[in-house]
Design an enzyme around this catalytic site. Structure first.
Site, mmCIF file in Angstrom:
data_model
loop_
_atom_site.group_PDB
_atom_site.id
_atom_site.type_symbol
_atom_site.label_atom_id
_atom_site.label_comp_id
_atom_site.label_asym_id
_atom_site.label_seq_id
_atom_site.Cartn_x
_atom_site.Cartn_y
_atom_site.Cartn_z
ATOM 1 N N TYR A 11 54.035 8.692 42.844
ATOM 2 C CA TYR A 11 52.692 9.260 43.062
ATOM 3 C C TYR A 11 51.648 8.173 43.298
ATOM 4 N N LEU A 33 64.330 5.958 43.634
ATOM 5 C CA LEU A 33 64.163 7.378 44.012
ATOM 6 C C LEU A 33 64.528 8.328 42.865
ATOM 7 N N LEU A 59 65.607 -1.430 39.359
ATOM 8 C CA LEU A 59 65.175 -2.654 38.665
ATOM 9 C C LEU A 59 66.076 -2.979 37.481
ATOM 10 N N PHE A 80 54.838 -0.425 39.356
ATOM 11 C CA PHE A 80 54.645 0.989 38.986
ATOM 12 C C PHE A 80 55.917 1.579 38.381
ATOM 13 N N SER A 124 48.314 2.070 30.497
ATOM 14 C CA SER A 124 47.812 3.429 30.315
ATOM 15 C C SER A 124 46.805 3.466 29.173
ATOM 16 N N TYR A 149 57.029 6.676 24.965
ATOM 17 C CA TYR A 149 56.500 6.258 26.278
ATOM 18 C C TYR A 149 55.294 5.338 26.082
ATOM 19 N N LYS A 153 54.445 1.007 26.891
ATOM 20 C CA LYS A 153 53.288 0.364 27.530
ATOM 21 C C LYS A 153 52.693 -0.696 26.601
ATOM 22 N N PHE A 178 43.274 5.897 33.096
ATOM 23 C CA PHE A 178 42.968 7.091 32.314
ATOM 24 C C PHE A 178 43.764 8.261 32.892
ATOM 25 N N ASN A 198 53.911 18.483 33.397
ATOM 26 C CA ASN A 198 53.352 18.241 32.058
ATOM 27 C C ASN A 198 51.835 18.187 32.114
ATOM 28 N N LEU A 200 47.806 18.539 33.519
ATOM 29 C CA LEU A 200 46.935 19.681 33.823
ATOM 30 C C LEU A 200 46.788 19.946 35.313
ATOM 31 N N ASP A 295 47.972 15.658 21.323
ATOM 32 C CA ASP A 295 46.718 15.631 22.093
ATOM 33 C C ASP A 295 45.561 15.129 21.229
HETATM 34 P P1 NAD Z 1 56.051 8.317 39.380
HETATM 35 O O1 NAD Z 1 57.177 8.799 38.537
HETATM 36 O O2 NAD Z 1 55.525 9.169 40.471
HETATM 37 O O3 NAD Z 1 56.434 6.892 40.040
HETATM 38 C C1 NAD Z 1 57.290 5.999 39.387
HETATM 39 C C2 NAD Z 1 58.314 5.554 40.426
HETATM 40 O O4 NAD Z 1 59.195 4.605 39.837
HETATM 41 C C3 NAD Z 1 59.177 6.710 40.942
HETATM 42 O O5 NAD Z 1 59.144 6.743 42.354
HETATM 43 C C4 NAD Z 1 60.597 6.369 40.438
HETATM 44 O O6 NAD Z 1 61.606 6.780 41.349
HETATM 45 C C5 NAD Z 1 60.510 4.855 40.305
HETATM 46 N N1 NAD Z 1 61.425 4.287 39.303
HETATM 47 C C6 NAD Z 1 61.619 4.698 38.035
HETATM 48 N N2 NAD Z 1 62.509 3.909 37.421
HETATM 49 C C7 NAD Z 1 62.883 2.960 38.333
HETATM 50 C C8 NAD Z 1 63.796 1.862 38.306
HETATM 51 N N3 NAD Z 1 64.520 1.585 37.217
HETATM 52 N N4 NAD Z 1 63.937 1.105 39.425
HETATM 53 C C9 NAD Z 1 63.218 1.394 40.551
HETATM 54 N N5 NAD Z 1 62.351 2.428 40.643
HETATM 55 C C10 NAD Z 1 62.193 3.189 39.541
HETATM 56 O O7 NAD Z 1 54.883 7.912 38.364
HETATM 57 P P2 NAD Z 1 53.336 7.577 38.664
HETATM 58 O O8 NAD Z 1 52.534 8.705 38.137
HETATM 59 O O9 NAD Z 1 53.174 7.122 40.066
HETATM 60 O O10 NAD Z 1 53.109 6.333 37.660
HETATM 61 C C11 NAD Z 1 53.297 5.028 38.123
HETATM 62 C C12 NAD Z 1 53.092 4.108 36.934
HETATM 63 O O11 NAD Z 1 51.790 4.352 36.370
HETATM 64 C C13 NAD Z 1 54.089 4.345 35.796
HETATM 65 O O12 NAD Z 1 54.431 3.077 35.229
HETATM 66 C C14 NAD Z 1 53.306 5.159 34.784
HETATM 67 O O13 NAD Z 1 53.760 4.934 33.456
HETATM 68 C C15 NAD Z 1 51.908 4.625 34.971
HETATM 69 N N6 NAD Z 1 50.858 5.575 34.570
HETATM 70 C C16 NAD Z 1 50.855 6.828 35.125
HETATM 71 C C17 NAD Z 1 49.861 7.744 34.722
HETATM 72 C C18 NAD Z 1 49.827 9.137 35.283
HETATM 73 O O14 NAD Z 1 49.187 10.014 34.665
HETATM 74 N N7 NAD Z 1 50.468 9.405 36.407
HETATM 75 C C19 NAD Z 1 48.900 7.368 33.791
HETATM 76 C C20 NAD Z 1 48.943 6.071 33.268
HETATM 77 C C21 NAD Z 1 49.935 5.190 33.667
HETATM 78 C C1 WQD Z 2 45.102 16.873 29.801
HETATM 79 C C2 WQD Z 2 44.582 18.024 28.963
HETATM 80 C C3 WQD Z 2 46.307 19.079 27.681
HETATM 81 C C4 WQD Z 2 48.573 20.956 30.822
HETATM 82 C C5 WQD Z 2 48.983 12.329 29.906
HETATM 83 C C6 WQD Z 2 49.817 11.329 29.146
HETATM 84 C C7 WQD Z 2 49.298 9.933 29.400
HETATM 85 C C8 WQD Z 2 49.178 9.665 30.885
HETATM 86 C C9 WQD Z 2 48.348 10.719 31.565
HETATM 87 C C10 WQD Z 2 51.086 8.392 31.596
HETATM 88 C C11 WQD Z 2 45.210 18.051 27.564
HETATM 89 C C12 WQD Z 2 45.678 20.062 28.668
HETATM 90 C C13 WQD Z 2 47.627 20.221 30.150
HETATM 91 C C14 WQD Z 2 48.582 22.366 30.705
HETATM 92 C C15 WQD Z 2 46.670 22.238 29.267
HETATM 93 N N1 WQD Z 2 50.456 9.601 31.496
HETATM 94 N N2 WQD Z 2 46.695 20.859 29.389
HETATM 95 N N3 WQD Z 2 47.617 22.962 29.931
HETATM 96 O O1 WQD Z 2 47.708 14.370 27.961
HETATM 97 O O2 WQD Z 2 45.526 13.286 28.704
HETATM 98 O O3 WQD Z 2 47.681 12.286 29.423
HETATM 99 O O4 WQD Z 2 48.970 11.997 31.289
HETATM 100 O O5 WQD Z 2 50.660 7.327 31.242
HETATM 101 O O6 WQD Z 2 50.189 9.024 28.788
HETATM 102 O O7 WQD Z 2 49.680 11.606 27.771
HETATM 103 O O8 WQD Z 2 46.920 14.471 30.397
HETATM 104 O O9 WQD Z 2 47.036 16.262 32.081
HETATM 105 O O10 WQD Z 2 48.849 16.156 30.274
HETATM 106 O O11 WQD Z 2 46.534 16.892 29.696
HETATM 107 O O12 WQD Z 2 45.813 22.798 28.558
HETATM 108 O O13 WQD Z 2 49.442 23.096 31.295
HETATM 109 O O14 WQD Z 2 44.967 19.256 29.578
HETATM 110 O O15 WQD Z 2 46.638 19.713 26.461
HETATM 111 O O16 WQD Z 2 44.260 18.516 26.647
HETATM 112 P P1 WQD Z 2 46.926 13.662 28.996
HETATM 113 P P2 WQD Z 2 47.410 15.968 30.668
#
Ligand code: NAD
Ligand code: WQD
Length: 339
Positions: A11, A33, A59, A80, A124, A149, A153, A178, A198, A200, A295
């Site tokens: 993403y 993938l 990786l 990422f 994160s 998880y 981080k 965030f 998972n 919102l 939460d």
């Molecule tokens: P995502 O799952 O869409 O992207 C992660 C990518 O990593 C995927 O394409 C997956 O195929 C690849 N991947 C996983 N394990 C791998 C491995 N061993 N070798 C090679 N590729 C691998 O997730 P995202 O939402 O794009 O998040 C990217 C990064 O940002 C992650 O590290 C995540 O923890 C962090 N992050 C995401 C959020 C969020 O809410 N999306 C918030 C904070 C931090």
């Molecule tokens: C936001 C609010 C839910 C879904 C998470 C991870 C965090 C990071 C970002 C990776 C909360 C509520 C959600 C639903 C709802 N990911 N909600 N109904 O929890 O702040 O953060 O994603 O790093 O580590 O914890 O984001 O979008 O899951 O939830 O009411 O169907 O929406 O309870 O209050 P969150 P979220």
């Protein structure tokens, strides 16, 4: 710069690939993938009238990483790749520790061996746990996270501190995201979670297009103005631009830097629902369910350090997030096609 994006088929990585190309950088993606899409990589390049080189590798496989680096040379890496589902990490802690920690250590060892000295790391806001104050700035204490998880981080942030201490020519930017949300304004790339979302925003978009029947609001009895949790939703393209700014900062700033990336504004769950309905004209049916374990009531950032040192600030609003997320989901009702 020649930039390698690990996890760039995902993403945030795919959106960052587009913004790096737009900024004139050369982009290569390595991804196993497990949760990414080749189609996303192709579309990301097309959106910037460019091409993103793609390597399917894991990786966890040091030979695989070496193969990818043979396709270099690279000036910098944005890391990422990893697993990110909080609930899954509680059920499968060892898998999360093994994949997130080992993949990062393999990557950094290869970078050191190959003389690649600039690393941007996806951290994160979860490292702040239940924050000591809000808005959250980078001096706030980081706490033991409430799930495996989040702990990966936290541990990786510490590991990178030790790496920079041992290798002073290593430059690392830790970006604490965030709540990334939304999709590229074109609707061509976006968030494509596997299974039941998972988070919102993707859940709301799936309700909006009829893939899900109704949204369950996880509790409305929190100590917030309307009783639902408040979060700092950051448009993914703004987040991607933050990575471009961080890379350019590393080129001139040696050592370790850490930035919160968020808007500095908080929205409750009810405010997100209303914003989505305003932005799209689509009603989002919901019911109130029990609180979700882990939460916290309120989390949003103080964005002033990234503004001051990176010259970066979020530009898109929660309505933009909803509008573009809806456009993506409408045009791709079942996410990316199989390649
Ligand atoms: P995502 O799952 O869409 O992207 C992660 C990518 O990593 C995927 O394409 C997956 O195929 C690849 N991947 C996983 N394990 C791998 C491995 N061993 N070798 C090679 N590729 C691998 O997730 P995202 O939402 O794009 O998040 C990217 C990064 O940002 C992650 O590290 C995540 O923890 C962090 N992050 C995401 C959020 C969020 O809410 N999306 C918030 C904070 C931090
Ligand atoms: C936001 C609010 C839910 C879904 C998470 C991870 C965090 C990071 C970002 C990776 C909360 C509520 C959600 C639903 C709802 N990911 N909600 N109904 O929890 O702040 O953060 O994603 O790093 O580590 O914890 O984001 O979008 O899951 O939830 O009411 O169907 O929406 O309870 O209050 P969150 P979220």
């Amino acid at each position: 710069m020649r930039v390698l994006l690990t996890g760039g088929a995902g993403y945030i990585g795919s959106h960052t690939a587009t913004e790096l190309l737009n900024a004139g950088h050369d982009v290569t993606v390595v991804d196993n993938l497990a949760n990414g899409s080749r189609v996303a990589v192709r579309r990301a390049g097309r959106l910037a009238n460019g091409v993103v080189a793609f390597h399917e590798d894991d990786l966890l496989d040091t030979r695989g990483i070496e193969r990818t680096f043979e396709a270099g040379p690279f000036d910098a890496v944005v890391h990422f790749a990893g697993l990110k589902a909080v609930g899954e990490s509680v059920a499968e802690p060892l898998r999360y520790y093994r994949i997130n920690l080992t993949s990062t250590m393999n990557l950094v060892e290869t970078m050191l061996a190959q003389g690649v000295r600039h690393l941007v790391f996806s951290s994160s806001a979860t490292v702040y746990g239940d924050p000591e104050r809000v808005p959250i700035d980078e001096t706030c204490a980081v706490h033991d996270a409430s799930n495996p998880y989040g702990r990966t981080k936290l541990f990786l942030e510490r590991i990178l501190e030790d790496v920079v201490r041992a290798h002073p020519d290593m430059n690392v930017a830790r970006l604490r995201y965030f709540n990334p949300a939304g999709a590229h304004p074109s609707g061509d790339i976006g968030e494509d979670p596997s299974g039941i979302p998972n988070n919102l925003l993707p859940y709301v978009t799936q309700v909006a297009v009829g893939r899900r029947e109704i949204l369950t609001v996880n509790g409305d009895d929190y100590p917030t103005p309307d009783g639902t949790c408040i979060r700092d939703y950051l448009h993914v393209t703004d987040l991607a631009r933050g990575h471009v700014a961080a890379l350019e900062k590393l080129a001139t700033h040696p050592g370790l830097v850490t930035y919160n990336l968020g808007t500095g504004r908080g929205q409750s769950v009810y405010e997100v629902i209303r914003a989505y309905e305003r932005a799209t004209g689509v009603e989002i049916p919901f019911r109130v369910g029990p609180r979700r374990a882990g939460d916290i009531p309120t989390s949003y950032t103080d964005p002033s350090l990234a503004e001051a040192e990176l010259g970066w600030r979020a530009e898109k609003t929660i309505e933009d997030i909803c509008r573009y997320a809806h456009e993506w989901q409408t045009r791709n009702p079942t996410g990316y096609p199989e390649d």
